[in-house]
Design a protein around this motif. Sequence first.
Motif, PDB file in Angstrom:
ATOM      1  N   LEU A 151       0.832  -1.204   0.000  1.00 46.00           N
ATOM      2  CA  LEU A 151       0.000   0.000   0.000  1.00 46.00           C
ATOM      3  C   LEU A 151       0.868   1.256   0.000  1.00 46.00           C
ATOM      4  O   LEU A 151       0.536   2.251  -0.657  1.00 46.00           O
ATOM      5  N   ALA A 152       1.975   1.203   0.730  1.00 43.39           N
ATOM      6  CA  ALA A 152       2.914   2.339   0.737  1.00 43.39           C
ATOM      7  C   ALA A 152       3.433   2.583  -0.674  1.00 43.39           C
ATOM      8  O   ALA A 152       3.424   3.714  -1.177  1.00 43.39           O
ATOM      9  N   LYS A 153       3.858   1.497  -1.323  1.00 46.71           N
ATOM     10  CA  LYS A 153       4.395   1.597  -2.691  1.00 46.71           C
ATOM     11  C   LYS A 153       3.366   2.209  -3.641  1.00 46.71           C
ATOM     12  O   LYS A 153       3.677   3.121  -4.419  1.00 46.71           O
ATOM     13  N   ASP A 154       2.116   1.726  -3.550  1.00 45.20           N
ATOM     14  CA  ASP A 154       1.056   2.243  -4.437  1.00 45.20           C
ATOM     15  C   ASP A 154       0.887   3.750  -4.280  1.00 45.20           C
ATOM     16  O   ASP A 154       0.704   4.481  -5.267  1.00 45.20           O
ATOM     17  N   ASN A 155       0.938   4.231  -3.032  1.00 48.27           N
ATOM     18  CA  ASN A 155       0.730   5.656  -2.794  1.00 48.27           C
ATOM     19  C   ASN A 155       1.929   6.495  -3.219  1.00 48.27           C
ATOM     20  O   ASN A 155       1.760   7.602  -3.728  1.00 48.27           O
ATOM     21  N   PHE A 156       3.130   5.960  -3.053  1.00 48.53           N
ATOM     22  CA  PHE A 156       4.305   6.696  -3.534  1.00 48.53           C
ATOM     23  C   PHE A 156       4.295   6.777  -5.070  1.00 48.53           C
ATOM     24  O   PHE A 156       4.704   7.783  -5.643  1.00 48.53           O
ATOM     25  N   ILE A 157       3.801   5.704  -5.711  1.00 46.81           N
ATOM     26  CA  ILE A 157       3.689   5.729  -7.175  1.00 46.81           C
ATOM     27  C   ILE A 157       2.672   6.784  -7.604  1.00 46.81           C
ATOM     28  O   ILE A 157       2.902   7.548  -8.553  1.00 46.81           O
ATOM     29  N   LYS A 158       1.537   6.863  -6.887  1.00 43.92           N
ATOM     30  CA  LYS A 158       0.534   7.891  -7.190  1.00 43.92           C
ATOM     31  C   LYS A 158       1.119   9.289  -6.996  1.00 43.92           C
ATOM     32  O   LYS A 158       0.825  10.208  -7.772  1.00 43.92           O
ATOM     33  N   CYS A 159       1.939   9.433  -5.965  1.00 45.91           N
ATOM     34  CA  CYS A 159       2.617  10.719  -5.719  1.00 45.91           C
ATOM     35  C   CYS A 159       3.467  11.098  -6.937  1.00 45.91           C
ATOM     36  O   CYS A 159       3.433  12.241  -7.402  1.00 45.91           O
ATOM     37  N   LEU A 160       4.223  10.118  -7.459  1.00 44.22           N
ATOM     38  CA  LEU A 160       5.083  10.384  -8.618  1.00 44.22           C
ATOM     39  C   LEU A 160       4.272  10.672  -9.882  1.00 44.22           C
ATOM     40  O   LEU A 160       4.716  11.428 -10.743  1.00 44.22           O
TER      41      LEU A 160
END
Length: 464
Positions: A151-160
């Motif tokens: 879930l952390a990874k998904d949100n950092f990807i959305k941030c990018l």
Amino acid sequence: MHLSHDEEDYNLSLSKFESMLKTNKVLFFDSEEFEEIILHYLDMGKASLAKKALKLALEQHPKSTGLKLVQVEMLVYDDKLEIAERLLNELYAIEPQNEEIYIQKANIYSKRDDHEKAVELLQQALKLTDDYADVYNLIGMEYLFMDSLELAKDNFIKCLEEDIEDQAALYNVVYCFEFLDQNIEAVAFLEKYIDKNPYSEIAWHQSGRLYYGLKDYENALRCFDYASMIDDEFMGAFMEKAKSLERLKRYEEAIESYNRTIELDDPTSYALLRIGKCYEKLGNKPQALKFFHKTVHEDPLLDKGWIAITDFYVRQKNYQKALFYVNKAIGIDNENKMYWKRYATINRALDFFEEAEIGYRKAVEFGDYELDTWLFWVDILQYLGEFDAAIHTLLQATEYFPEEFQLEYRLGGLYFMQDDATKGKFHLSNGLRLSFENHILIETLFPAIWENSEVQEIISQHEK
């Protein structure tokens, strides 16, 4: 270098504020100027100046929501969570649609380790904000705290996706991929990222790191090359490039790249050591030794530096010099297991068996539980006629290696040497059961008992 209009205004505000503090004259600043000044001091770790600025700001703008939110941030920073929460509730009553209120409330819950509630509040902020990247980044951090790496990874990807230049988010995405052992997927992600942002030296560098971890040194080198071309002062890229070149046995180019890191910053003991290793691989022994000496001069506590000099002389079979340097190393750190093992090995080569025995004993005492360390130690104890000590040491070793034939054969032989046939048979049988084909060890290590009829009978019983 020309400053933008905004940067000039920002620097002017700071100068004006600091001038006011020196002269004690009260000057007027608008609320946004104050916010920037306060946040600048917080970022610089100058909390007392930030508090002074906040006090003056609230005197001049007592109703500013922005300044009160900065005040909340400072209260949270000082762990005054209840006061911060009360102030946020007051602000919420006035501006219920202000996303920053939700972000600061989330910050408070995060500080209290209630990360699920923090995520809930940040999801609310997401509905109100224009700055999606920042909120996705904060949600990603909360999931990191909860060890929910996917879930952390998904949100950092959305941030990018919202802000492709966010370097912190990029590092965090790669961290999540690596933690989840998804290195190949991480490489694929970075390839797509680089297609959109080809001049990101961080992305190239991270790709190189991942390829290096996958032992694909050619691709790692290509990535580090691009990173160092985009930013010719990126020391990390040159360091990793040098390591890749070294792996590819391109030692002269590796030396050039390590030297570039020294030009960019003060020499590191690591770079000096690797240059020495490269010169040694090239057969340039004087240069190798010169850089090994530079390594220990730069960092006398770096064990790898002293080990490099010691091993250099061991390879030359110059054991007297090797002994001199390992003794110097022990003088600096006499609890280093690697120093003591080398001390033992060198003394064994010089036939100084009492000193070698001390070395192996110290190596084990300081945490070297490698099988070969136990075996060398025991064989020297046996050579010195210290059979009881050898048996005691072998029994210690069996705690780490309970099914090791080399220990069992030695125990069997030593018990027979001590005329304890019962224990001798037990351990000899264990050795034969574990590895019959190596029973020749008994003849090699204990020729005196090889012809013993009981020993031969036990061997014949295990012969297939």
